[in-house]
Design an enzyme around this catalytic site. Structure first.
Site, PDB file in Angstrom:
ATOM      1  N   VAL A  86      44.642  41.171  19.750  1.00 26.28           N
ATOM      2  CA  VAL A  86      44.848  39.892  19.499  1.00 26.28           C
ATOM      3  C   VAL A  86      45.065  39.065  20.988  1.00 26.28           C
ATOM      4  CG1 VAL A  86      46.401  38.027  18.514  1.00 26.28           C
ATOM      5  CG2 VAL A  86      46.003  40.336  17.647  1.00 26.28           C
ATOM      6  N   ASP A 111      50.790  46.472   5.225  1.00 27.00           N
ATOM      7  CA  ASP A 111      51.290  47.163   6.438  1.00 27.00           C
ATOM      8  C   ASP A 111      52.614  46.149   7.088  1.00 27.00           C
ATOM      9  OD1 ASP A 111      51.509  48.569   8.812  1.00 27.00           O
ATOM     10  OD2 ASP A 111      49.826  47.282   9.743  1.00 27.00           O
ATOM     11  N   GLY A 136      42.914  46.176  16.095  1.00 28.14           N
ATOM     12  CA  GLY A 136      42.177  45.586  17.062  1.00 28.14           C
ATOM     13  C   GLY A 136      43.163  44.981  18.228  1.00 28.14           C
ATOM     14  N   LYS A 177      42.066  37.381  16.817  1.00 23.33           N
ATOM     15  CA  LYS A 177      42.162  38.759  16.502  1.00 23.33           C
ATOM     16  C   LYS A 177      40.828  39.392  16.644  1.00 23.33           C
ATOM     17  CE  LYS A 177      43.733  42.327  13.409  1.00 23.33           C
ATOM     18  NZ  LYS A 177      44.337  42.843  12.370  1.00 23.33           N
ATOM     19  N   LEU A 223      47.787  39.073  23.672  1.00 23.14           N
ATOM     20  CA  LEU A 223      49.149  38.981  22.946  1.00 23.14           C
ATOM     21  C   LEU A 223      49.681  40.201  22.541  1.00 23.14           C
ATOM     22  CD1 LEU A 223      48.515  35.484  21.056  1.00 23.14           C
ATOM     23  CD2 LEU A 223      49.698  35.757  23.157  1.00 23.14           C
ATOM     24  N   GLY A 224      48.864  41.052  22.186  1.00 24.36           N
ATOM     25  CA  GLY A 224      49.161  42.406  21.517  1.00 24.36           C
ATOM     26  C   GLY A 224      47.907  43.239  21.141  1.00 24.36           C
ATOM     27  N   GLY A 277      46.933  46.589  18.319  1.00 29.51           N
ATOM     28  CA  GLY A 277      47.213  47.318  17.152  1.00 29.51           C
ATOM     29  C   GLY A 277      46.243  48.318  16.828  1.00 29.51           C
ATOM     30  N   GLY A 278      46.397  48.804  15.774  1.00 26.81           N
ATOM     31  CA  GLY A 278      45.467  49.915  15.342  1.00 26.81           C
ATOM     32  C   GLY A 278      44.143  49.261  14.779  1.00 26.81           C
TER      33      GLY A 278
END
Length: 598
Positions: free
Chosen positions: A281, A390, A279, A295, A273-274, A276-277
């Protein structure tokens, strides 16, 4: 020359002229006479052909007559001959005996009545029975026409003959004209049983080896998962959950690594799904068909396990409609994995920037108010205050009804009740990061307020928080927004749809709220509770009927490059900067903005 009526001795010379050159013919015999006649020719012509036939039946015309294939039909050739007039028994004891001793037979001549003998090769031999080396053995096995071995038999050559032996698992004499070779049923069954036994044994051994190998690997995996479970604080988490009564933590589940592996189809790329910094998801489907977001963290500090479990436990107890719910966690992998409820409509960032935005001003204010309410809950209503650390538009998700959900607490920190700020390593997204926190490392709840101010600026302008394609003074949205307000150019950076749908006073009030959230000093910023209250007030604001036409004309003028009046100057006094008037929430009741707004 007349041939004696009872004896014709031509063939020995015809077949073996060299023999007659080496031997002494018998006196007064026809062969002697013929030998003497031919001997006179031999000195100048080694005669290669000689025969005796009836004189009137053949007329010699040319040497090609001898190559004629029908020559034997044209001339009846006389082949009847015998050697001497002695029998084999007598001649065998004389020095004139002509049969070669190697594998030959001596046959008495009985046809002419005058005696003599003939030599021939024994059965199974071939060659010249008169000349050296005599008769040699015939290999009947080389020519299938010379042996009658069965197709399932093996031919073995013997001196003068051959033998046939049946192949394995067959029985008989091996002769095709005899009993042949018949299958040995008992032997075949034994062979089949032996083959099956060996095959089954090999397969069983292979399965056994694979099973043992799998068991060893499974044990290693179980031990490794147990090690990860303890290392990541799984036992501590279980103890903490079991000690809590009557909270939402009881509904949190500790998932196994196998469950999450199946849920994500072994963490397939199409389930991401995405990124990030902190990990990746993944989208997961649980056995009860619930869709979840899993996640998978990148790193885990072993020295902060207890603190991580403590914070995780607090997050499991967060129960707010605008906060993504943590459903459970997994400690059996190398790094902890967190399982959240799945939010289907993506992030606020995507709806602002990546798609043709259909967000009305009302939608934007509602989403902002819901996100602010969630942060206010985390700061002041949770059992222990939680600083998100964040806050950004990519961490505000929209569910099926486009309700805002705060997500991604990977960088969140708990604030002890007796402290107002915590010293930490600086974490967050640079363009949203509180400058005071960045410089001092002192984290407090006002750090989230600054980041939320950047999100509000995004909602008003439709611009990304940082863009390298813009001019240097416009790259950072927070700075650009404040400078635009200071230079009375706010209307130039607001999104046209926002300008059309909002009144000047309403837009100016929102802009002022953004400005206060972006103050450099955290003590000058409002709290998230105050921000949430102000946004709720601005959502419900309705213009008085008598100012509708005026506000509409003013809003339309803001879309023109020739707008003479600045939005900022219309609603802020020259000295105090206070907003005049009150916001009406219906036909009769009016409410002022919160005290922090002034």
């Amino acid at each position: 020359m007349e041939v004696p009526p009872l004896r014709r001795e031509v063939a020995p010379f015809l077949l073996f002229p060299d023999l007659f050159l080496r031997s002494t013919p018998t006196e007064n015999s026809f062969s002697s006479v013929l030998f003497l006649c031919l001997l006179q020719v031999w000195s100048y012509d080694n005669c290669s052909y000689a025969f005796v036939g009836e004189q009137d039946r053949f007329n010699f015309s040319s040497p090609s007559d001898f190559s004629d294939p029908n020559f034997g039909n044209r001339v009846p050739i006389v082949l009847d001959y015998a050697i001497g007039n002695q029998s084999c028994a007598v001649a065998n004891n004389s020095i004139a005996y002509l049969c070669n001793p190697n594998n030959t037979l001596c046959n008495d001549n009985t046809e002419s009545g005058l005696g003599g003998y003939l030599c021939s090769c024994k059965n199974g031999y071939k060659g010249n029975p008169y000349l050296s080396p005599g008769c040699i053995d015939i290999d009947e096995c080389e020519d299938p026409n010379l042996n009658d071995c069965d197709g399932n038999a093996t031919c073995m050559n013997t001196p003068g003959s051959f033998s046939c032996s049946c192949n394995p698992h067959y029985f008989g004499d091996g002769r095709s004209d005899g009993r042949g070779c018949n299958p040995d049923q008992a032997s075949q069954i034994s062979v089949i049983k032996l083959s099956l036994g060996l095959s089954i044994g090999f397969v069983s051994l292979l399965i056994g080896v694979i099973w043992i190998y799998s068991c060893i690997n499974r044990r290693k995996l179980i031990k490794l998962r147990e090690q990860y479970f303890q290392q990541n604080g799984g036992l501590l988490m279980k103890q903490k959950i079991s000690s809590i009564d009557g909270t939402s933590a009881e509904s949190s589940k500790i998932f196994t690594a196998e469950e999450l592996k199946k849920a994500t189809n072994n963490y397939a790329e199409d389930r991401i799904l995405g990124r990030g910094g902190y990990g990746v998801v993944y989208k997961g489907i649980l056995p009860d068909q619930r869709i979840v977001a899993i996640k998978k963290s990148k790193v885990m500090d072993a020295n902060q396990v207890e603190q991580f479990i403590h914070e995780l436990l607090i997050v499991t107890q967060v129960n707010h409609r605008n906060v993504v719910k943590l459903l459970g966690c997994c400690f059996e992998s190398e790094v902890p994995e967190l399982v959240y409820e799945y939010i289907p409509n993506g992030t606020l960032f995507e709806h602002i920037h990546k798609t043709l935005s259909r967000l009305t001003l009302e939608h934007r204010l509602r989403i902002a108010a819901e996100a602010a309410g969630a942060l206010s809950y985390l700061h002041s209503a949770a059992s222990i205050p939680i600083i998100h650390r964040d806050v950004k538009s990519t961490n505000i998700l929209l569910d099926a009804n486009y309700v805002a959900k705060m997500a991604d607490f990977g960088a969140s920190r708990l604030v002890p009740l007796d402290q107002t700020q915590v010293t930490t390593l600086v974490q967050g997204t640079l363009c949203y990061l509180d400058p005071e926190y960045f410089q001092s490392g002192q984290l407090n709840e006002k750090s989230d307020v600054y980041s939320f101010g950047v999100v509000l600026a995004e909602l008003l302008t439709g611009k990304k928080p940082i863009c390298l394609e813009r001019s240097p003074e416009e790259r950072n949205l927070a700075t650009y927004f404040l400078v635009s307000m200071k230079k009375n150019r706010l209307y130039q950076i607001l999104e046209p749809r926002v300008v059309k749908e909002g009144s000047l006073e309403q837009l100016q009030a929102i802009a002022e709220l953004v400005k206060r959230c972006l103050y450099v000093k955290s003590e000058d910023r409002p709290t998230m509770k105050e921000v949430a209250m102000d946004l709720e007030s601005l959502r419900k604001y309705r213009k008085h009927p008598w100012v509708n036409q005026q506000s509409h004309e003013e809003s339309e003028s803001l879309l023109s490059d020739e707008a003479p009046t600045d939005l900022y100057a219309l609603s802020i006094g020259p000295s105090t900067g206070d907003i005049s008037g009150q916001y009406s929430f219906g036909s009769s009741t009016t409410f002022p903005l919160s005290k922090s707004f002034y």
